[in-house]
Design a protein around this motif. Structure first.
Motif, PDB file in Angstrom:
ATOM      1  N   HIS A  22     -31.297  64.393  13.062  1.00  0.00           N
ATOM      2  CA  HIS A  22     -30.128  64.990  12.411  1.00  0.00           C
ATOM      3  C   HIS A  22     -29.756  64.246  11.130  1.00  0.00           C
ATOM      4  O   HIS A  22     -29.336  64.852  10.148  1.00  0.00           O
ATOM      5  CB  HIS A  22     -28.927  64.969  13.362  1.00  0.00           C
ATOM      6  N   GLY A  23     -29.917  62.920  11.148  1.00  0.00           N
ATOM      7  CA  GLY A  23     -29.368  62.134  10.047  1.00  0.00           C
ATOM      8  C   GLY A  23     -30.330  61.630   9.013  1.00  0.00           C
ATOM      9  O   GLY A  23     -29.914  61.227   7.923  1.00  0.00           O
ATOM     10  N   ARG A  24     -31.644  61.648   9.278  1.00  0.00           N
ATOM     11  CA  ARG A  24     -32.554  60.979   8.347  1.00  0.00           C
ATOM     12  C   ARG A  24     -32.643  61.678   6.994  1.00  0.00           C
ATOM     13  O   ARG A  24     -33.016  61.065   5.995  1.00  0.00           O
ATOM     14  CB  ARG A  24     -33.946  60.858   8.959  1.00  0.00           C
ATOM     15  N   GLY A  25     -32.283  62.948   6.939  1.00  0.00           N
ATOM     16  CA  GLY A  25     -32.309  63.665   5.663  1.00  0.00           C
ATOM     17  C   GLY A  25     -31.079  63.429   4.820  1.00  0.00           C
ATOM     18  O   GLY A  25     -30.953  63.989   3.718  1.00  0.00           O
ATOM     19  N   GLY A  26     -30.129  62.606   5.295  1.00  0.00           N
ATOM     20  CA  GLY A  26     -28.916  62.326   4.517  1.00  0.00           C
ATOM     21  C   GLY A  26     -28.091  63.585   4.345  1.00  0.00           C
ATOM     22  O   GLY A  26     -27.789  64.288   5.315  1.00  0.00           O
ATOM     23  N   ASN A  27     -27.739  63.887   3.080  1.00  0.00           N
ATOM     24  CA  ASN A  27     -26.891  65.058   2.840  1.00  0.00           C
ATOM     25  C   ASN A  27     -27.690  66.354   2.768  1.00  0.00           C
ATOM     26  O   ASN A  27     -27.147  67.396   2.433  1.00  0.00           O
ATOM     27  CB  ASN A  27     -26.061  64.875   1.568  1.00  0.00           C
ATOM     28  N   ALA A  28     -28.990  66.283   3.070  1.00  0.00           N
ATOM     29  CA  ALA A  28     -29.813  67.498   3.068  1.00  0.00           C
ATOM     30  C   ALA A  28     -30.696  67.518   4.320  1.00  0.00           C
ATOM     31  O   ALA A  28     -31.911  67.311   4.244  1.00  0.00           O
ATOM     32  CB  ALA A  28     -30.670  67.562   1.808  1.00  0.00           C
ATOM     33  N   PRO A  29     -30.103  67.719   5.500  1.00  0.00           N
ATOM     34  CA  PRO A  29     -30.909  67.714   6.733  1.00  0.00           C
ATOM     35  C   PRO A  29     -31.948  68.820   6.708  1.00  0.00           C
ATOM     36  O   PRO A  29     -31.665  69.951   6.312  1.00  0.00           O
ATOM     37  CB  PRO A  29     -29.863  67.950   7.829  1.00  0.00           C
ATOM     38  N   ASP A  85     -33.517  55.377   0.339  1.00  0.00           N
ATOM     39  CA  ASP A  85     -32.321  55.882   1.018  1.00  0.00           C
ATOM     40  C   ASP A  85     -32.399  55.435   2.468  1.00  0.00           C
ATOM     41  O   ASP A  85     -33.426  55.620   3.137  1.00  0.00           O
ATOM     42  CB  ASP A  85     -32.261  57.404   0.933  1.00  0.00           C
ATOM     43  N   MET A  86     -31.323  54.861   2.958  1.00  0.00           N
ATOM     44  CA  MET A  86     -31.398  54.113   4.210  1.00  0.00           C
ATOM     45  C   MET A  86     -30.976  54.876   5.452  1.00  0.00           C
ATOM     46  O   MET A  86     -30.998  54.321   6.545  1.00  0.00           O
ATOM     47  CB  MET A  86     -30.559  52.842   4.087  1.00  0.00           C
ATOM     48  N   GLU A  87     -30.579  56.159   5.325  1.00  0.00           N
ATOM     49  CA  GLU A  87     -30.154  56.872   6.533  1.00  0.00           C
ATOM     50  C   GLU A  87     -31.259  56.865   7.591  1.00  0.00           C
ATOM     51  O   GLU A  87     -31.015  56.515   8.755  1.00  0.00           O
ATOM     52  CB  GLU A  87     -29.760  58.319   6.189  1.00  0.00           C
ATOM     53  N   GLY A  88     -32.468  57.254   7.196  1.00  0.00           N
ATOM     54  CA  GLY A  88     -33.572  57.297   8.153  1.00  0.00           C
ATOM     55  C   GLY A  88     -33.918  55.936   8.730  1.00  0.00           C
ATOM     56  O   GLY A  88     -33.967  55.761   9.952  1.00  0.00           O
ATOM     57  N   SER A  98     -41.183  54.440  14.037  1.00  0.00           N
ATOM     58  CA  SER A  98     -41.849  53.164  13.784  1.00  0.00           C
ATOM     59  C   SER A  98     -42.148  52.982  12.301  1.00  0.00           C
ATOM     60  O   SER A  98     -42.003  51.888  11.749  1.00  0.00           O
ATOM     61  CB  SER A  98     -43.147  53.086  14.589  1.00  0.00           C
ATOM     62  N   GLN A  99     -42.579  54.060  11.647  1.00  0.00           N
ATOM     63  CA  GLN A  99     -42.877  53.984  10.206  1.00  0.00           C
ATOM     64  C   GLN A  99     -41.602  53.768   9.395  1.00  0.00           C
ATOM     65  O   GLN A  99     -41.560  52.941   8.490  1.00  0.00           O
ATOM     66  CB  GLN A  99     -43.557  55.280   9.750  1.00  0.00           C
ATOM     67  N   ASP A 100     -40.552  54.506   9.728  1.00  0.00           N
ATOM     68  CA  ASP A 100     -39.314  54.446   8.940  1.00  0.00           C
ATOM     69  C   ASP A 100     -38.637  53.085   9.048  1.00  0.00           C
ATOM     70  O   ASP A 100     -38.027  52.599   8.094  1.00  0.00           O
ATOM     71  CB  ASP A 100     -38.349  55.541   9.403  1.00  0.00           C
TER      72      ASP A 100
END
Length: 608
Positions: free
Chosen positions: A387-394, A351-354, A470-472
């Motif tokens: 805020h956004g890396r969790g996608g639809n489940a922050p 999933d690419m949000e993060g 950096s990891q993401d």
């Protein structure tokens, strides 16, 4: 001449609306391409095209590649077959006519990472979905929908989830626009039709008023009910359009010479007709992390050796796992294995949000801005990432961490304005330290090299939040040669002697990538969760699931299983269909790895 089955010939000879059904590799796509070429040759007027719509960019790319490779289709005919995703097609309609349904004249796409940020406060007000009652889930969805609508109508920022709703309103409200679209596309091919959601079906009904529709579907490959796909969708199509029906279920072209498709069909009932199946291998592993991953790695290395020995350069080998978390764990293990196991070059489809939001932060740091608000901008981007890396489940922890960052920045700025020293233990202090280090880096103008330099500096810094970024960002693969992002950064350096616009270039590149149909099919080793494999195909597939956690001979947890908790009573049609889709992605061999002490319940014969 293509060797067509009787069913495929019947599709070519058909007239009017058509419904073509069949399993994986049954030749639905191939015959639809040949059908489109015949229509282009015999029926279309000047300026008209055939529209081929699919959900996934990977499927679009595979179809485009298949069209290019089809030697019996003339170049002029190929040029009149337009292949696109539903999202891209809908967006083109909205950009032109969206003002008719209350949208501003100037629109911008709110891609998933930006949407995740925009909805994070709304979503963060609720608990995890698994802990919500039905009423609470409905309230959450209603709040999300209201905010999406506000963003679209007031700010011109349109989320993907609104595309179909708005286009449906537009087409059902204007026969003139319906006719305009159908004049351009008198024939429309609908791929993977069984997964059409309610709003998408509304659009299809409108398109079918003046255009001839050819729906391609596998009734047993319906794996997206959780996003609104209706089990009765094919019946809806039959009732609405009374199409000719063509069943290609008996055909298998993808894994010809194997019994992969037969095994996939038997998975749907857990009534296995054979002791063994050609092209299907099973193996077990012990229920602990080291032995499980050692088994996966050795199995993968054997499969890779087989494929390399064939002499082909574009071989593909997929490792499919049940969950997003496990995708990351497997990818991390391949990158940094334990013991004597070698690292394995691969790509991970996550999933690419993060990763995208992490890439935006890294791009900003490549600008090496010395503006007075540089630190504040870095904190702002870090908060957006949280805020956004969790996608639809922050995550509530992420939301709280972002709030703490903002408060710490405010205290830091007040201290400087009043001439005081900021708190020595401030979380902003470690960020500022990393920022100063980055400002002192010497960049070269080679985007790939500079991207890596900045990423390493983040990873080696004292700030845990920036180390996570950096990891993401390692999952971002848009800097390969020839990509839009790389070219944009090269031009930025040439014009300015630095990356003065790297953040904007990166954001624009990711939006373009969402609509790109130029993706090449994956090659080499690829790791992804089972849902993301839909529409793809590989030479070999390895399916690897989690294992029970046993303490004092008692199972205390059973995470990351194909069926949650691996209990037969938890097995649904969705789990069976998802497993079947995963198994049938392979052209040559599928290997299934399952724990010895608690094998996947879907592999146990229903008759005992």
């Amino acid at each position: 001449m293509v060797d067509l089955t009787k069913g495929q010939k019947d599709v070519l000879d058909g007239r009017g609306h058509q419904l073509v059904t069949g399993g994986p590799g049954s030749g639905k796509t191939t015959v639809s391409i040949l059908k489109a070429a015949a229509i282009a040759r015999e029926t279309l007027k000047p300026g008209q095209r055939i529209l081929f719509l699919s959900f996934a960019r990977a499927t679009v790319s595979r179809v485009m590649e298949a069209i290019d490779e089809e030697k019996e289709i003339a170049k002029a005919e190929k040029s009149r077959i337009e292949v696109d995703t539903y999202h891209s097609f809908f967006w083109r309609v909205l950009k032109t006519h969206g003002y008719l349904v209350g949208l501003p004249r100037i629109l911008q796409v709110l891609a998933p990472p930006a949407e995740a940020i925009a909805l994070s406060v709304v979503r963060g007000a609720f608990d995890k979905d698994s802990k919500l009652s039905h009423e609470e889930k409905m309230a959450k969805r209603s709040a999300e929908a209201a905010e999406r609508f506000r963003l679209a109508t007031k700010e011109g920022k349109v989320c993907f989830d609104l595309f179909a709703d708005l286009v449906g309103q537009l087409l059902h409200g204007s026969d003139k626009i319906r006719k305009l679209i159908s004049e351009m596309y008198p024939y429309i091919i609908l791929d993977e039709f069984q997964d059409t959601s309610g709003p998408q079906w509304t659009v299809v009904r409108a398109l079918g008023v003046h255009s001839t529709l050819i729906a391609l579907a596998d009734p047993e490959q319906r794996i997206f009910e959780f996003v609104g796909a209706d089990p009765e969708r094919l019946d809806h199509f039959m009732k609405e359009f009374t199409p000719e029906e063509h069943d290609l279920a008996a055909d298998n072209h993808r894994s010809k010479g194997t019994e992969i498709a037969l095994f996939g069909n038997d998975l749907l009932t857990s009534k296995f007709r054979q002791e063994s199946y050609a092209g299907i291998e099973f193996d077990v592993f012990e229920h602990n992390q080291h032995q499980a991953y050692a088994k996966l790695t050795t199995t993968l290395l054997q499969a890779r050796k087989r494929l390399i020995s064939t002499g082909g350069r574009d071989w593909s080998l997929a490792v499919l796992v049940p969950t997003r978390k496990m995708t990351r764990l497997v990818s991390d293990t391949f990158r940094e294995p334990f013991g004597d196991l070698p690292s394995i070059a691969h790509s991970a489809i996550v999933d690419m949000e993060g990763p995208i939001l992490a890439a935006e932060t890294l791009a900003y740091l490549m600008q090496q801005s010395r503006a007075p608000d540089a630190l504040a901008k870095l904190v702002q981007l870090s908060c957006a990432y949280l805020h956004g890396r969790g996608g639809n489940a922050p995550g509530k922890t992420d939301m709280a961490d972002a709030s703490a960052l903002r408060k710490a920045l405010a205290r830091w700025e007040v201290a400087f304005l009043t001439g005081k020293q900021p708190p020595a233990n401030s979380i902003i202090g470690t960020m500022e330290s990393v920022l100063r280090t980055l400002l002192d880096l010497t960049l070269t103008g080679d985007p790939g090299e500079d991207w890596l330099t900045v990423r390493k500096a983040l990873g080696n810094g004292d700030c845990a939040r920036l180390r996570a970024i950096s990891q993401d960002v390692r999952n971002v693969r848009l800097l390969e040669r020839g990509t839009v992002l790389r070219q944009g950064l090269v031009e930025d350096w040439k014009e300015n002697g630095c990356y003065s616009n790297a953040l904007e270039i990166t954001r624009r590149a990711f939006v373009q990538d969402h609509f790109s149909t130029g993706q090449k099919p994956e090659i080499g080793v690829v790791v992804m969760n089972m849902h993301k494999a839909k529409g793809k195909q590989f030479d070999e597939v390895i399916i690897f699931e989690g294992w029970p956690v046993v303490v004092k001979k008692k199972t205390v947890a059973n995470p990351d299983r194909i069926v949650p908790t691996n209990l037969i009573e938890a097995a649904s049609n969705q789990h069976r269909q998802n497993f079947r889709v995963s198994v049938t992605r392979a052209k040559q061999r599928t290997t299934i790895l399952t724990p010895r002490v608690d094998p996947c319940v879907l592999l146990l014969d229903a008759d005992g």
